[in-house]
Design an enzyme around this catalytic site. Structure first.
Site, mmCIF file in Angstrom:
data_model
loop_
_atom_site.group_PDB
_atom_site.id
_atom_site.type_symbol
_atom_site.label_atom_id
_atom_site.label_comp_id
_atom_site.label_asym_id
_atom_site.label_seq_id
_atom_site.Cartn_x
_atom_site.Cartn_y
_atom_site.Cartn_z
ATOM 1 N N GLU A 47 0.819 -1.213 0.000
ATOM 2 C CA GLU A 47 0.000 0.000 0.000
ATOM 3 C C GLU A 47 0.853 1.263 0.000
ATOM 4 O O GLU A 47 2.062 1.217 0.253
ATOM 5 C CB GLU A 47 -0.932 -0.018 1.221
ATOM 6 N N GLU A 58 -2.163 -10.091 -6.085
ATOM 7 C CA GLU A 58 -2.221 -10.857 -7.341
ATOM 8 C C GLU A 58 -1.351 -10.211 -8.413
ATOM 9 O O GLU A 58 -0.645 -10.878 -9.159
ATOM 10 C CB GLU A 58 -3.667 -10.921 -7.866
ATOM 11 N N CYS A 94 -9.972 -8.476 -7.135
ATOM 12 C CA CYS A 94 -10.651 -7.255 -7.594
ATOM 13 C C CYS A 94 -10.719 -7.239 -9.122
ATOM 14 O O CYS A 94 -10.063 -8.019 -9.809
ATOM 15 C CB CYS A 94 -9.932 -6.009 -7.064
ATOM 16 N N CYS A 97 -7.369 -6.738 -11.025
ATOM 17 C CA CYS A 97 -6.546 -7.960 -11.060
ATOM 18 C C CYS A 97 -7.124 -8.982 -12.041
ATOM 19 O O CYS A 97 -6.373 -9.686 -12.716
ATOM 20 C CB CYS A 97 -6.417 -8.555 -9.664
HETATM 21 N N1 THU Z 1 -6.362 -6.408 -2.127
HETATM 22 C C1 THU Z 1 -5.574 -7.350 -2.721
HETATM 23 O O1 THU Z 1 -4.351 -7.376 -2.547
HETATM 24 N N2 THU Z 1 -6.179 -8.270 -3.513
HETATM 25 C C2 THU Z 1 -7.526 -8.374 -3.699
HETATM 26 O O2 THU Z 1 -7.964 -9.242 -4.438
HETATM 27 C C3 THU Z 1 -8.434 -7.448 -3.026
HETATM 28 C C4 THU Z 1 -7.795 -6.308 -2.311
HETATM 29 C C5 THU Z 1 -5.725 -5.422 -1.247
HETATM 30 C C6 THU Z 1 -5.666 -4.010 -1.760
HETATM 31 C C7 THU Z 1 -5.557 -3.227 -0.465
HETATM 32 O O3 THU Z 1 -4.199 -3.181 -0.081
HETATM 33 C C8 THU Z 1 -6.307 -4.073 0.550
HETATM 34 O O4 THU Z 1 -6.417 -5.361 -0.018
HETATM 35 C C9 THU Z 1 -7.677 -3.537 0.904
HETATM 36 O O5 THU Z 1 -8.405 -3.270 -0.230
#
Ligand code: THU
Length: 138
Positions: A47, A58, A94, A97
């Protein structure tokens, strides 16, 4: 893939999740991507205080693999949940991804999720139907 192979990939995603840098959401995600010839690449979400540059687990796994010269992928295991706690729910990829998966994998690519107890898996074509892709630009 056998259940054992799926479980092994989930274990690798759980280990990768420990590398998550997610101080803003406190939601840690790990991913383990396997190539057609069995090589494994992992990722965790990273982040940014400015939010937009955040990258999902991913995509970290995919971009690491592609940068290592890999082009053919079989499956990805994804696990996620509140940081510092074991996973307890399924973490679905998401939309961004899913689009990246469609760039580098075909519709049969398997997306495996675990809540720490049960496994769910879907083909990419189920999670991203009617997708825009390379062929759309021909
Ligand atoms: N996030 C992922 O790494 N992969 C996903 O499939 C969904 C969301 C992360 C992004 C962010 O750092 C945190 O989860 C909250 O959204």
């Amino acid at each position: 893939m056998t259940v054992k192979e799926k479980q092994d990939l989930i274990e690798k995603a759980i280990l990768a999740r420990e590398k998550s840098y997610s101080p803003y959401s406190n939601f840690s995600v790990g991913a383990a991507l396997v190539t057609n010839d069995g090589k494994i690449f992992t990722g965790a979400n990273i982040e940014s205080s400015s939010h937009t540059p955040t990258v999902c687990a991913e995509r970290v796994a995919f971009f690491t693999a592609v940068h290592s010269g890999e082009k053919k992928f079989k499956a990805i295991a994804i696990v996620g949940g509140k940081s510092g706690l074991p996973i307890s729910d399924f973490c679905s990829p998401c939309g961004v991804c899913r689009q990246v998966m469609a760039e580098f994998a075909d519709g049969d690519f398997l997306i495996i999720m675990s809540n720490g107890k049960d496994i769910k898996d879907y083909k990419l074509s189920e999670l991203l139907p009617h997708s825009f892709g390379k062929d759309s630009l021909k």
